[in-house]
Design an enzyme around this catalytic site. Structure first.
Site, mmCIF file in Angstrom:
data_model
loop_
_atom_site.group_PDB
_atom_site.id
_atom_site.type_symbol
_atom_site.label_atom_id
_atom_site.label_comp_id
_atom_site.label_asym_id
_atom_site.label_seq_id
_atom_site.Cartn_x
_atom_site.Cartn_y
_atom_site.Cartn_z
ATOM 1 N N ASP A 1 0.853 -1.184 0.000
ATOM 2 C CA ASP A 1 0.000 0.000 0.000
ATOM 3 C C ASP A 1 0.894 1.241 0.000
ATOM 4 O O ASP A 1 1.625 1.473 0.962
ATOM 5 C CB ASP A 1 -0.883 -0.036 1.247
ATOM 6 C CG ASP A 1 -1.862 1.117 1.345
ATOM 7 O OD1 ASP A 1 -1.673 2.146 0.653
ATOM 8 O OD2 ASP A 1 -2.809 1.009 2.135
ATOM 9 N N ILE A 2 0.830 2.018 -1.053
ATOM 10 C CA ILE A 2 1.708 3.186 -1.175
ATOM 11 C C ILE A 2 1.458 4.210 -0.067
ATOM 12 O O ILE A 2 2.370 4.928 0.327
ATOM 13 C CB ILE A 2 1.607 3.819 -2.576
ATOM 14 C CG1 ILE A 2 2.826 4.704 -2.834
ATOM 15 C CG2 ILE A 2 0.284 4.549 -2.764
ATOM 16 C CD1 ILE A 2 3.067 5.038 -4.277
ATOM 17 N N ASN B 1 -5.371 12.457 -11.486
ATOM 18 C CA ASN B 1 -6.026 12.895 -12.720
ATOM 19 C C ASN B 1 -5.723 14.378 -12.885
ATOM 20 O O ASN B 1 -5.206 15.013 -11.973
ATOM 21 C CB ASN B 1 -7.534 12.585 -12.706
ATOM 22 C CG ASN B 1 -8.268 13.311 -11.592
ATOM 23 O OD1 ASN B 1 -8.183 14.527 -11.468
ATOM 24 N ND2 ASN B 1 -8.979 12.565 -10.774
ATOM 25 N N GLY C 1 -8.812 4.689 -7.111
ATOM 26 C CA GLY C 1 -7.536 3.998 -7.105
ATOM 27 C C GLY C 1 -6.523 4.648 -6.170
ATOM 28 O O GLY C 1 -6.850 5.072 -5.059
ATOM 29 N N ASP D 1 -5.054 7.505 -6.401
ATOM 30 C CA ASP D 1 -5.401 8.908 -6.163
ATOM 31 C C ASP D 1 -6.385 9.036 -4.996
ATOM 32 O O ASP D 1 -6.179 9.820 -4.072
ATOM 33 C CB ASP D 1 -5.992 9.494 -7.453
ATOM 34 C CG ASP D 1 -6.084 11.003 -7.459
ATOM 35 O OD1 ASP D 1 -5.406 11.670 -6.657
ATOM 36 O OD2 ASP D 1 -6.831 11.523 -8.307
ATOM 37 N N SER E 1 -0.832 4.808 -14.511
ATOM 38 C CA SER E 1 -1.685 4.628 -15.699
ATOM 39 C C SER E 1 -2.157 3.197 -15.942
ATOM 40 O O SER E 1 -2.838 2.942 -16.930
ATOM 41 C CB SER E 1 -1.021 5.154 -16.978
ATOM 42 O OG SER E 1 -1.102 6.546 -17.041
ATOM 43 N N THR E 2 -1.833 2.250 -15.059
ATOM 44 C CA THR E 2 -2.187 0.857 -15.336
ATOM 45 C C THR E 2 -3.544 0.450 -14.779
ATOM 46 O O THR E 2 -3.980 -0.677 -15.002
ATOM 47 C CB THR E 2 -1.115 -0.106 -14.781
ATOM 48 O OG1 THR E 2 -1.041 0.047 -13.368
ATOM 49 C CG2 THR E 2 0.239 0.168 -15.417
ATOM 50 N N GLY E 3 -4.207 1.338 -14.087
ATOM 51 C CA GLY E 3 -5.548 1.040 -13.575
ATOM 52 C C GLY E 3 -6.596 1.463 -14.586
ATOM 53 O O GLY E 3 -6.607 1.006 -15.729
ATOM 54 N N TYR F 1 -6.782 3.977 -16.365
ATOM 55 C CA TYR F 1 -6.247 4.583 -17.590
ATOM 56 C C TYR F 1 -5.811 3.542 -18.619
ATOM 57 O O TYR F 1 -5.431 3.887 -19.728
ATOM 58 C CB TYR F 1 -5.095 5.532 -17.267
ATOM 59 C CG TYR F 1 -5.554 6.888 -16.734
ATOM 60 C CD1 TYR F 1 -6.855 7.119 -16.300
ATOM 61 C CD2 TYR F 1 -4.667 7.941 -16.667
ATOM 62 C CE1 TYR F 1 -7.257 8.351 -15.813
ATOM 63 C CE2 TYR F 1 -5.065 9.192 -16.182
ATOM 64 C CZ TYR F 1 -6.362 9.383 -15.762
ATOM 65 O OH TYR F 1 -6.762 10.605 -15.297
#
Length: 172
Positions: free
Chosen positions: A10-11, A24, A32, A34, A122-124, A126
């Site tokens: 978890d970041i 975004n 996500g 963000d 961008s891998t979620g 996006y």
């Protein structure tokens, strides 16, 4: 040369100088990574993002660019917000994704950060395929001129972890 770590986790729990937010363009929170960063970091992050929008980016943060705020209640000192490409809409997704990493490290240098945690930008929602994004992200970090000593890719799930560890093994 920057040291790279690849972990699943978890970041928002990373005890590093700065974490990177896959934001975004509105900078006003989302889903996500963000959403998690805004939720756990608290309202002060949103207040700073609103000020950045009002003063510097009234039309939103452009894809591939980055800005920093404080980290609110997170263990990190700063959040570096970057906007990744929407894979299906971008005319140059690889260039824009690489720019997210390079610009984030440039901001980290400006802040004096020595340790930085990145998600899989961008891998979620996006839609950037993990097997394409991972080598681009790793190469951008390795080839950046930076004073950052440690970059930790903090990946949410097993699929992302596999993609990044495979890309790292292929580059060695």
């Amino acid at each position: 040369m920057v040291h790279i770590e690849i972990v699943q986790g978890d970041i928002t729990e990373q005890d590093v100088d700065a974490i990177v937010n896959a934001a975004n363009s509105s900078l006003l929170g989302g889903s996500g990574v963000d959403g998690a960063i805004h939720d756990r970091g608290g309202y002060t992050i949103l207040e700073e993002c609103r000020r950045i929008r009002a003063e510097r980016y009234p039309n939103g943060l452009p894809t591939g660019k980055a800005v920093a705020t404080g980290a609110g209640a997170l263990p990190a000192r700063w959040v570096i917000h970057t906007v990744g490409p929407i894979y299906a809409r971008s005319p140059a997704p690889a260039r824009e994704l690489a720019s997210c990493h390079v610009e984030s490290l440039r901001i980290a240098d400006d802040l004096g950060a020595r340790t930085v945690a990145f998600p899989a930008i961008s891998t979620g929602i996006y839609g950037y395929p993990l097997h394409e994004a991972a080598p681009i992200a790793l190469r951008a970090v390795r080839e950046s001129t930076t004073s950052v000593e440690l970059v930790r890719f903090v990946l949410f799930d097993e699929a992302a972890l596999r993609a990044f560890t495979s890309a790292e093994a292929s580059s060695s």
